[in-house]
Enzyme design. Structure first.
Site, PDB file in Angstrom:
ATOM      1  N   SER A   1      -3.180  46.890 -25.856  1.00  0.00           N
ATOM      2  CA  SER A   1      -1.860  47.682 -25.389  1.00  0.00           C
ATOM      3  C   SER A   1      -2.240  49.194 -25.106  1.00  0.00           C
ATOM      4  CB  SER A   1      -1.005  47.753 -26.360  1.00  0.00           C
ATOM      5  OG  SER A   1      -1.319  48.249 -27.567  1.00  0.00           O
ATOM      6  N   TYR A   2      -3.373  49.780 -25.416  1.00  0.00           N
ATOM      7  CA  TYR A   2      -3.990  51.035 -25.091  1.00  0.00           C
ATOM      8  C   TYR A   2      -4.268  51.249 -23.573  1.00  0.00           C
ATOM      9  CZ  TYR A   2      -4.922  51.848 -30.119  1.00  0.00           C
ATOM     10  OH  TYR A   2      -4.543  51.806 -31.472  1.00  0.00           O
ATOM     11  N   THR A   3      -3.189  52.408 -23.030  1.00  0.00           N
ATOM     12  CA  THR A   3      -3.166  52.612 -21.874  1.00  0.00           C
ATOM     13  C   THR A   3      -3.219  51.345 -20.720  1.00  0.00           C
ATOM     14  OG1 THR A   3      -5.774  52.787 -21.646  1.00  0.00           O
ATOM     15  CG2 THR A   3      -4.226  54.908 -21.933  1.00  0.00           C
TER      16      THR A   3
END
Length: 333
Positions: free
Chosen positions: A79-81
């Protein structure tokens, strides 16, 4: 499991390796990650800023420097960036280092494409992460959420299937309560599946209660390797933010502003004092405090420049005295 793919070093002309002066004296032996056979550098490098506050070149510079100081433990999430963090890490791996030299951790459960912890969602999420990372396996997979809508047994069976398929080596929890960790261990034993080996929850000098009251005992009993996240409290424990003027323009300004309390500023003041005695950065002392705590293997911290990486790595050489630990415990109580 297929044989790991070895990549050539320093072959990407778009992001040449940047050599940074490194004090080899700070390179430390690896720490064993719980009951697993993984051995990691005592500070994990977070990928939560890659593709956000760090562009591709900055990301490569940070990762290059981390490798130079002996780092081998990279932590990210699908889910990071929106997956860009994994993509950038995968590009760096392909051009910089043999896959076996890195312990790669990522998380599933929060992505927009594959939310939740059903077996199907996890399988799709892991396959997508493997593609972005350009690898055939994830060394440590975290359950990024505690998905109360899915029976824990289903989640555990789904993870075990991924482990048996060779896509995941070990797994751990993130944002789970002590009771849920007990439930998970009991369920894993009854099902005969792989148990958790790691835990990643918030823990720092400014946020102690949640972990020390509820999770520390569980981690000790289950021999879980603890990797505290937000170990520097969004940068507050670097000593850079002491007034409201200091946080102007900071992307996490609202988070840091809440930390500007008398108690927390006393913590920073004590970190200042101890840092001066050790000729070390304030951030390194804050991480060294965590590293001296039982079952903590590698605090997770992010960096947007090579200089910041060097400051983080300094934590591995700072040996706090009992008196210094007691003073930090007292001021942060």
């Amino acid at each position: 499991m297929s044989e790991p793919r070895a990549h050539g070093r320093h072959t990407n002309p778009l992001a040449p390796i940047k050599t940074v002066p490194v004090d080899l004296g700070i390179i430390q032996p690896r720490r064993r990650l719980g009951v697993s056979d993984l051995r990691v550098f005592p500070v994990a490098l977070s990928g939560n800023v890659f593709g956000w506050t760090a562009d591709e070149q900055q990301t490569f510079d940070v990762l290059d420097t981390y490798l130079q100081v002996g780092g081998n433990f990279i932590d990210t999430a699908d889910s990071y960036t929106n997956g860009l963090s994994e993509t950038l890490i995968g590009s760096w791996l392909a051009s910089r280092v043999a896959r076996d030299d890195i312990v790669l951790a990522t998380k599933v459960g929060k992505s927009e494409d594959n939310p939740g912890l059903t077996p199907r969602a996890m399988e799709r999420a892991v396959d997508a992460s493997l593609a972005r990372l350009g690898t055939d396996r994830i060394d440590l997979l975290y359950l990024h959420i505690d998905d109360s809508e899915v029976a824990f047994e289903r989640t555990l069976l789904g993870v075990d299937r991924l482990i048996r398929a060779g896509k995941v080596r070990y797994f751990g929890g993130s944002d789970h309560s002590g009771n849920r960790l007990y439930e998970a261990r009991i369920a894993a034993g009854m099902l005969g599946v792989a148990p958790m080996v790691a835990l990643q929850n918030q823990y720092s000098l400014v946020r102690r209660t949640e972990y020390e009251r509820d999770l520390a005992k569980v981690a000790a009993q289950q021999r879980l390797a603890v990797m505290p996240r937000f170990a520097l409290a969004s940068g507050f424990l670097t000593g850079k933010y002491r007034t409201k003027a200091d946080i102007k323009g900071h992307r996490r300004g609202s988070e840091v502003a809440k930390l500007l309390t008398k108690r927390n500023l006393r913590i920073v003041s004590e970190l200042d004092r101890i840092a001066s005695l050790h000729a070390a950065p304030v951030a390194a002392v804050a991480l060294a405090w965590l590293l001296a705590k039982p079952n903590v293997v590698a605090p997770v911290a992010s960096a947007t420049s090579p200089h910041q990486v060097l400051e983080l790595a300094e934590a591995t050489r700072v040996q706090l005295t009992r008196h210094e630990m007691a003073e930090l415990d007292r001021v942060s109580a």
